[in-house]
Design an enzyme around this catalytic site. Structure first.
Site, short mmCIF file in Angstrom:
data_model
loop_
_atom_site.label_atom_id
_atom_site.label_comp_id
_atom_site.label_asym_id
_atom_site.label_seq_id
_atom_site.Cartn_x
_atom_site.Cartn_y
_atom_site.Cartn_z
N VAL A 12 -11.00 8.73 -24.67
CA VAL A 12 -12.37 9.23 -24.82
C VAL A 12 -13.25 8.64 -23.73
O VAL A 12 -13.22 7.43 -23.50
CB VAL A 12 -12.96 8.85 -26.20
CG1 VAL A 12 -14.38 9.41 -26.34
CG2 VAL A 12 -12.08 9.33 -27.33
N GLU A 52 -7.91 3.39 -24.82
CA GLU A 52 -9.27 3.41 -24.29
C GLU A 52 -9.55 4.64 -23.44
O GLU A 52 -10.67 5.15 -23.40
CB GLU A 52 -9.50 2.13 -23.46
CG GLU A 52 -10.89 1.97 -22.88
CD GLU A 52 -11.94 1.79 -23.97
OE1 GLU A 52 -12.60 2.79 -24.28
OE2 GLU A 52 -12.10 0.68 -24.50
N GLU A 56 -11.20 23.73 -14.96
CA GLU A 56 -9.84 24.15 -14.63
C GLU A 56 -9.76 25.68 -14.54
O GLU A 56 -10.68 26.38 -14.95
CB GLU A 56 -8.89 23.62 -15.70
CG GLU A 56 -8.84 22.10 -15.70
CD GLU A 56 -7.85 21.56 -16.72
OE1 GLU A 56 -6.71 22.02 -16.74
OE2 GLU A 56 -8.25 20.67 -17.50
N ASP A 59 -11.58 20.18 -26.38
CA ASP A 59 -11.49 18.82 -25.84
C ASP A 59 -12.49 17.90 -26.54
O ASP A 59 -12.14 16.80 -26.98
CB ASP A 59 -11.78 18.89 -24.32
CG ASP A 59 -11.86 17.52 -23.69
OD1 ASP A 59 -10.82 16.96 -23.33
OD2 ASP A 59 -12.99 17.01 -23.55
N GLY A 86 -1.66 9.73 -13.82
CA GLY A 86 -0.44 8.95 -13.67
C GLY A 86 -0.23 8.45 -12.26
O GLY A 86 0.14 7.28 -12.04
N GLY A 97 -13.21 8.87 -20.45
CA GLY A 97 -12.65 8.45 -19.16
C GLY A 97 -12.78 6.96 -18.96
O GLY A 97 -12.23 6.17 -19.74
N LYS A 148 -11.98 14.47 -29.16
CA LYS A 148 -12.65 13.18 -28.96
C LYS A 148 -13.52 12.83 -30.17
O LYS A 148 -13.61 11.66 -30.57
CB LYS A 148 -13.45 13.21 -27.66
CG LYS A 148 -12.53 13.28 -26.43
CD LYS A 148 -13.27 13.70 -25.17
CE LYS A 148 -12.34 13.70 -23.96
NZ LYS A 148 -12.97 14.35 -22.78
N ALA A 196 8.43 9.05 -15.33
CA ALA A 196 9.13 10.23 -15.84
C ALA A 196 8.28 11.49 -15.60
O ALA A 196 7.13 11.53 -16.02
CB ALA A 196 9.42 10.06 -17.32
#
Lengths: 435, 435
Positions: B133, B130, B191, B202, B18, B135, B206, B46
């Site tokens: 999946v 888009e 992570e 993940d 973001g 990146g 996808k 937001a």
């Protein structure tokens, strides 16, 4: 069973691609209707000779020599004639009669793109051309839509399967250009007259299309610098191989600065170049195509696949057709080409890249210094210099790798080298790309 | 200077992606306006905490905690919150308030896709994704538009960068899973809680999205068979390497026949598998992603690039945003998802593939025959059987490669092997894909 409305589709051209498009349209009519939201009714196929032999068995009544009448009743016209005329006139007629257009015609787009885009925008027609570059490889929509928010810095494309087959064969077998071309012809990868491929005309048209899309700037094919592969020797390929490179015919679209003014500009050019074997493009073998895109935010992307072939190219045409039908059914005009940037296209002399220069010199004291001085005097910085063993005649071979240098400076350097008494001959000059 | 109209864009989420989207929108405002045909006015971002530390320095007044108010005044809503709620509710609110939506939320699409597509279709809203999946890699639009006229037979995707980094490191260094994971964490590729990546959640999301697009069939994530990489051992990777394979976590979407009824069906599954080193996917290193597509007419295609990262994913979001603005300006509704085919999704037990099975057996006469008999009894055809030297304890290792066999038959075979007195243990079972 859903009752779909019908859209009338006129096909111009019944050659290798056209007959595959017709076949797939007929074979998959129901499935395509469900995907597109309307039946795609093939109203006819305009050809020069309705009785000519076709690759595919198609209903004889579909064929007509009257392209203009066929266009008049069509919602969508698929142009697969190729070449400039009558394709240009017919596409303009289609647009002006209110039809959307799908075309695979790279020559037409590279030459008359601005006129066609303008005509389509005037009436809100869709003009789709995924099949014009890279055969079945989706590259037009990715550049136009998926990457529309990014800054494309460079495209390196292997966009001609014939020349990639030839160069790949020279690389793997040691073949001369002539025998690799003969093999390509025997396998159907090269046409009887291979000029458009081996002289780089085909790749230059694709470079013009890719550069226009990537840089939001109309780049006509006349502004694409073009060199084919006819000058590539087995010795160059072998020498590149030993140094860890492979020779590829590249279509290069680059965003760069005008070296004189510092202003933003672009370059589009086609030539054989040395590519590091670690680069993803080096692994593109045979008649395959690949487009390597470097973008500011996205980083490096590559699109790979079969670059030609009737069924493969038909796949791209049908994808466009389904997408165009969907929009036709949903309503709303075609999206105009984005050409606002109007960046200047640099002359080849203003472009910078790296070079590998091979020269034969007299093997005597002071020669290296003299050679180095010639490069320095023209502002070309030498990155690497390798001298091979001298021969019986007292000559040595020097291979010089340069840093990035301006094309015009390199040309001046080569001219000066050739004129210098210590230089027997300049054996090879190849650009090095992809670093 | 052209005066463009403004479209109000609300950004939901101010995380890694973001904040990059906001930065690029502000930095390239003029250029994006020229490309899109309207100024993209960022009305707010937001977030949960307006004072949280951001990766990018952005005007403080843009931030708000009131997502609902922000949505109400927006022409286009960009959802980058991730996860299911409140993302689902907010996206539905956006659609129902008349906004178009751009999202990168794979979990949301894989779980609530049908509901969102239905809502968008009802009001003619655009819903673009888009970035969900691969990146920055354009794969959604190529599948949805460029390949809309072709029949996709199979997709093999490396769609999770974390696990590809880990498996690539195990392959190149001989690392254990634990130390490769530690390296990935240290480099920021994994992570703090790596579960979603290494357990395949993940990748499964996808796979659901890709299968839905490729097969024109809604495939919810619950119907994607999922195995992560936590069971992959250094010994398996080493053994695969010696045999000319590399272990990759694959998202596989396949069009196939129900083995019981012969009806057309699809499968979507995620698991670690052996891939031949000559396959293009084997050359996808580090945290990169690639999607390999096999289609009837187009042949084999591959899309390659960075699969994650803030700027990379932001590139895809901005591409969608520009495309959505263009259509918003031109007029006409969004194109509904094509889900008409409604093909059944096969259970993993009904899927066929090839396997490499490693077992330790007692090294005594008749063992090979007994093992071969167990495979044959379950209808699994052996393609290759290799016995390594036996150890001091009188045990030998057998590596068995099978032809295509049904997953349930293979499972039964493995159970029977484990129960047989001549078998000491079943050391490894890996699927072999990409042939």
């Amino acid at each position: 069973m859903i009752e779909y409305r019908s859209l009338r589709v006129a096909l111009l051209g019944g050659g290798t691609v056209g007959s595959q498009v017709a076949r797939l349209l007929l074979e998959h009519a129901d499935e395509l209707a469900a995907r597109a939201g309307a039946r795609i009714e093939l109203t006819g196929i305009a050809v020069r000779d309705v009785d000519a032999k076709r690759d595919v068995d198609l209903p004889h009544e579909l064929f007509t020599t009257d392209a203009e009448s066929l266009i008049l009743g069509a919602d969508i016209v698929v142009e697969l004639i190729g070449g400039l005329e009558p394709a240009r006139t017919l596409v303009l007629q289609a647009i002006n009669s209110g039809a959307d257009v799908v075309t695979a015609n790279k020559a037409l787009l590279a030459t008359h793109g601005p006129e066609l885009f303008e005509a389509a925008e005037q009436v809100g027609a869709q003009l789709a051309y995924e099949a014009a570059v890279g055969g079945a490889i989706p590259i037009i929509r990715p550049l136009r839509d998926s990457m529309a928010g990014d800054t494309v810095d460079r495209i390196l494309g292997i966009v001609n399967g014939t020349t990639n087959y030839i160069l790949d064969r020279m690389d793997t077998t040691g073949d001369s250009l002539e025998s690799a071309l003969a093999a390509a012809t025997a396998l159907g990868y090269a046409e009887a007259d291979p000029t458009a491929d081996i002289e780089g005309y085909d790749a230059a048209q694709k470079a013009a299309i890719l550069a226009s899309l990537a840089f939001h700037t109309l780049v006509p094919v006349e502004q694409v610098h073009r060199e084919g592969i006819t000058g590539v020797t087995a010795a160059q390929v072998e020498s590149a191989r030993k140094a860890g490179y492979v020779v590829k015919l590249l279509a290069i679209c680059e965003r760069l600065r005008d070296p004189d003014t510092g202003d933003e500009a672009v370059s589009a050019r086609v030539y054989p170049a040395m590519v590091d074997r670690a680069h993803p493009l080096a692994a593109v073998h045979g008649a395959n195509n690949a487009v390597f895109v470097e973008a500011s935010a996205a980083g490096d992307l590559m699109f790979y696949g079969a670059g030609a072939g009737g069924a493969e190219t038909a796949s791209a045409v049908l994808g466009d057709l389904v997408a165009v039908v969907r929009r036709h059914v949903a309503g709303g005009p075609g999206i105009a080409e984005s050409t606002h940037a109007e960046l200047p296209v640099l002359d080849i002399g203003q472009v910078t890249t790296r070079y590998a220069v091979t020269i034969e010199v007299l093997d005597q004291p002071g020669v290296l210094a003299a050679i180095a001085q010639i490069f320095a005097a023209h502002g070309v910085s030498v990155e690497q210099l390798e001298q091979t063993l001298s021969d019986d005649a007292g000559r040595a071979t020097l291979v010089i790798g340069t840093h990035e240098a301006r094309e015009s400076s390199l040309a001046d350097t080569v001219a000066a080298l050739a004129a210098d008494p210590v230089v027997d001959q300049v054996t090879s000059v190849l650009r090095v790309e992809g670093a």
